[in-house]
Design an enzyme around this catalytic site. Structure first.
Site, PDB file in Angstrom:
ATOM      1  N   ASN A   1       0.875  -1.175   0.000  1.00  0.00           N
ATOM      2  CA  ASN A   1       0.000   0.000   0.000  1.00  0.00           C
ATOM      3  C   ASN A   1       0.911   1.224   0.000  1.00  0.00           C
ATOM      4  O   ASN A   1       1.491   1.563   1.022  1.00  0.00           O
ATOM      5  CB  ASN A   1      -0.903  -0.026   1.247  1.00  0.00           C
ATOM      6  CG  ASN A   1      -1.714   1.247   1.383  1.00  0.00           C
ATOM      7  OD1 ASN A   1      -1.752   2.076   0.471  1.00  0.00           O
ATOM      8  ND2 ASN A   1      -2.370   1.400   2.529  1.00  0.00           N
ATOM      9  N   TRP A   2       1.023   1.853  -1.159  1.00  0.00           N
ATOM     10  CA  TRP A   2       1.974   2.964  -1.293  1.00  0.00           C
ATOM     11  C   TRP A   2       1.490   4.241  -0.614  1.00  0.00           C
ATOM     12  O   TRP A   2       2.249   5.199  -0.482  1.00  0.00           O
ATOM     13  CB  TRP A   2       2.249   3.250  -2.774  1.00  0.00           C
ATOM     14  CG  TRP A   2       2.946   2.137  -3.502  1.00  0.00           C
ATOM     15  CD1 TRP A   2       3.264   0.890  -3.021  1.00  0.00           C
ATOM     16  CD2 TRP A   2       3.418   2.172  -4.852  1.00  0.00           C
ATOM     17  NE1 TRP A   2       3.896   0.150  -3.989  1.00  0.00           N
ATOM     18  CE2 TRP A   2       4.004   0.919  -5.130  1.00  0.00           C
ATOM     19  CE3 TRP A   2       3.389   3.138  -5.861  1.00  0.00           C
ATOM     20  CZ2 TRP A   2       4.567   0.605  -6.378  1.00  0.00           C
ATOM     21  CZ3 TRP A   2       3.947   2.840  -7.105  1.00  0.00           C
ATOM     22  CH2 TRP A   2       4.535   1.584  -7.354  1.00  0.00           C
ATOM     23  N   LYS A   3       0.220   4.268  -0.254  1.00  0.00           N
ATOM     24  CA  LYS A   3      -0.391   5.470   0.349  1.00  0.00           C
ATOM     25  C   LYS A   3      -0.142   6.680  -0.559  1.00  0.00           C
ATOM     26  O   LYS A   3      -0.014   6.507  -1.782  1.00  0.00           O
ATOM     27  CB  LYS A   3       0.122   5.660   1.783  1.00  0.00           C
ATOM     28  CG  LYS A   3      -0.059   4.375   2.607  1.00  0.00           C
ATOM     29  CD  LYS A   3       0.091   4.548   4.073  1.00  0.00           C
ATOM     30  CE  LYS A   3      -0.095   3.207   4.765  1.00  0.00           C
ATOM     31  NZ  LYS A   3      -0.070   3.276   6.206  1.00  0.00           N
TER      32      LYS A   3
ATOM     33  N   HIS B   1      -9.391   1.210   5.203  1.00  0.00           N
ATOM     34  CA  HIS B   1      -8.100   1.462   5.861  1.00  0.00           C
ATOM     35  C   HIS B   1      -8.321   2.435   7.018  1.00  0.00           C
ATOM     36  O   HIS B   1      -9.120   3.369   6.912  1.00  0.00           O
ATOM     37  CB  HIS B   1      -7.087   2.023   4.855  1.00  0.00           C
ATOM     38  CG  HIS B   1      -5.696   1.994   5.391  1.00  0.00           C
ATOM     39  ND1 HIS B   1      -5.238   2.917   6.304  1.00  0.00           N
ATOM     40  CD2 HIS B   1      -4.680   1.122   5.197  1.00  0.00           C
ATOM     41  CE1 HIS B   1      -3.986   2.611   6.632  1.00  0.00           C
ATOM     42  NE2 HIS B   1      -3.626   1.511   5.967  1.00  0.00           N
TER      43      HIS B   1
ATOM     44  N   GLU C   1      -4.938  -4.739  10.730  1.00  0.00           N
ATOM     45  CA  GLU C   1      -3.956  -3.665  10.850  1.00  0.00           C
ATOM     46  C   GLU C   1      -4.193  -2.902  12.152  1.00  0.00           C
ATOM     47  O   GLU C   1      -5.012  -1.969  12.179  1.00  0.00           O
ATOM     48  CB  GLU C   1      -4.084  -2.688   9.672  1.00  0.00           C
ATOM     49  CG  GLU C   1      -3.796  -3.306   8.326  1.00  0.00           C
ATOM     50  CD  GLU C   1      -3.217  -2.284   7.344  1.00  0.00           C
ATOM     51  OE1 GLU C   1      -2.232  -2.628   6.695  1.00  0.00           O
ATOM     52  OE2 GLU C   1      -3.716  -1.147   7.260  1.00  0.00           O
TER      53      GLU C   1
ATOM     54  N   GLY D   1       3.109  -0.986   4.227  1.00  0.00           N
ATOM     55  CA  GLY D   1       3.139   0.444   3.935  1.00  0.00           C
ATOM     56  C   GLY D   1       4.558   0.881   3.608  1.00  0.00           C
ATOM     57  O   GLY D   1       5.051   0.716   2.490  1.00  0.00           O
ATOM     58  N   GLY D   2       5.249   1.436   4.601  1.00  0.00           N
ATOM     59  CA  GLY D   2       6.585   2.020   4.398  1.00  0.00           C
ATOM     60  C   GLY D   2       7.558   1.116   3.657  1.00  0.00           C
ATOM     61  O   GLY D   2       8.251   1.562   2.731  1.00  0.00           O
TER      62      GLY D   2
HETATM   63  P1  13P Z   1       3.303   0.547   7.597  1.00  0.00           P
HETATM   64  O1  13P Z   1       3.837  -0.740   7.013  1.00  0.00           O
HETATM   65  O2  13P Z   1       3.999   1.771   7.098  1.00  0.00           O
HETATM   66  O3  13P Z   1       3.209   0.478   9.085  1.00  0.00           O
HETATM   67  O4  13P Z   1       1.794   0.685   7.046  1.00  0.00           O
HETATM   68  C1  13P Z   1       0.924  -0.383   7.141  1.00  0.00           C
HETATM   69  C2  13P Z   1      -0.333  -0.046   6.432  1.00  0.00           C
HETATM   70  O5  13P Z   1      -1.083   0.805   6.846  1.00  0.00           O
HETATM   71  C3  13P Z   1      -0.622  -0.775   5.187  1.00  0.00           C
HETATM   72  O6  13P Z   1      -1.918  -0.534   4.743  1.00  0.00           O
END
Ligand code: 13P
Length: 253
Positions: A9-11, A95, A167, A233-234
């Site tokens: 999830n690149w956000k 999310h 999550e 995410g990150g």
């Molecule tokens: P992180 O891996 O940056 O903690 O994010 C997780 C996330 O929200 C994936 O949707």
């Protein structure tokens, strides 16, 4: 047998150039991933790059959100049909960042889930508690409410066609990962709750973990019985880290 899924999830990160680099980086390493399923969820404007660059590869892609409406006068929203048009396989719904910053309720999330299904997309339903809720002993109550919204809207058949991602909000972007025991406990709870409706669906549905999953903790998390992969995410923003997590998925396939 559940085949692990690692989804990035690149956000709201990166540029067009960054997205091209990242997609090409993942593409270059994907031949090493034999068994796990792999997907990326770039921001909406870059989905066309995924469509172009991932064509003919084993990497699927999806969107980070989808409208709860089918089409019409909904300025700024993106429909499930449009995502399908760009070759998306997945759409993340519910999310915690959307629940928090966009006021999405369980009802809205369930409608998005059903919209995604109606176009043949696979929704990834995020569930998870805040730190306050965990400390108040409310983890199970909260994730059950998130899950039940979809069960009530579409039954176990709807869950059978989606993916769940646990999550914990306190683990997202914080570097504080849930311990494998903490995560496994919630995953098992979710699976048991689904089993009460339909044992076969509970057995087959993927439940991913998300929240500071990194190359150095992925193996242990995905190694647990009820953890079927990760929503990253990150660490999904660096091809090398993301592929290392995919390898951990592979090792547990
Ligand atoms: P992180 O891996 O940056 O903690 O994010 C997780 C996330 O929200 C994936 O949707």
């Amino acid at each position: 047998m559940r085949r692990p899924l690692i989804a990035g999830n690149w956000k709201m990160n990166g540029s067009k150039a960054d997205s091209i680099d990242l997609l090409n980086g993942i593409k270059a390493g994907i031949a090493d991933i034999q068994k796990a399923s792999v997907a990326v969820c770039p921001p909406f404007p870059y989905l066309y790059l995924a469509e172009d660059l991932l064509r003919g590869t084993a990497v699927a892609y999806g969107a980070q959100d989808v409208s709860r409406e089918e089409c019409g006068a909904f300025t700024g929203q993106v429909s499930a049909a449009m995502l399908k048009d760009f070759g998306c396989t997945y759409a993340i719904v519910g999310h915690s960042e959307r629940r928090m910053f966009n006021g999405e309720t369980d009802e809205i999330v369930a409608r998005k889930y059903m919209q995604a299904l109606s176009q043949g997309l696979t929704p990834i339903l995020c569930v998870g508690e805040t730190l306050d809720q965990r400390e108040g002993g409310k983890t199970e109550e909260v994730v059950a409410r998130h899950l039940d919204a979809v069960l009530d809207a579409g039954g176990a058949e709807a869950l059978a066609r989606g993916v769940i991602a646990y999550e914990p909000v306190w683990a997202i972007g914080t570097g504080v990962t849930a311990t494998p025991d903490q995560a496994q406990e919630v995953h098992a709870f979710l699976r048991k709750r689904i089993a009460a409706k339909d044992a076969a669906v509970a057995e087959s549905v993927l439940i991913l973990y998300g929240g500071s999953m990194k190359p150095d903790n992925a193996m242990e998390l995905i190694g647990r019985t009820d953890i079927d992969g990760g929503l990253i995410g990150g660490a999904a923003l660096k091809a090398g880290d993301f592929l290392a997590i995919c390898k951990a998925g592979d090792a547990n396939a």
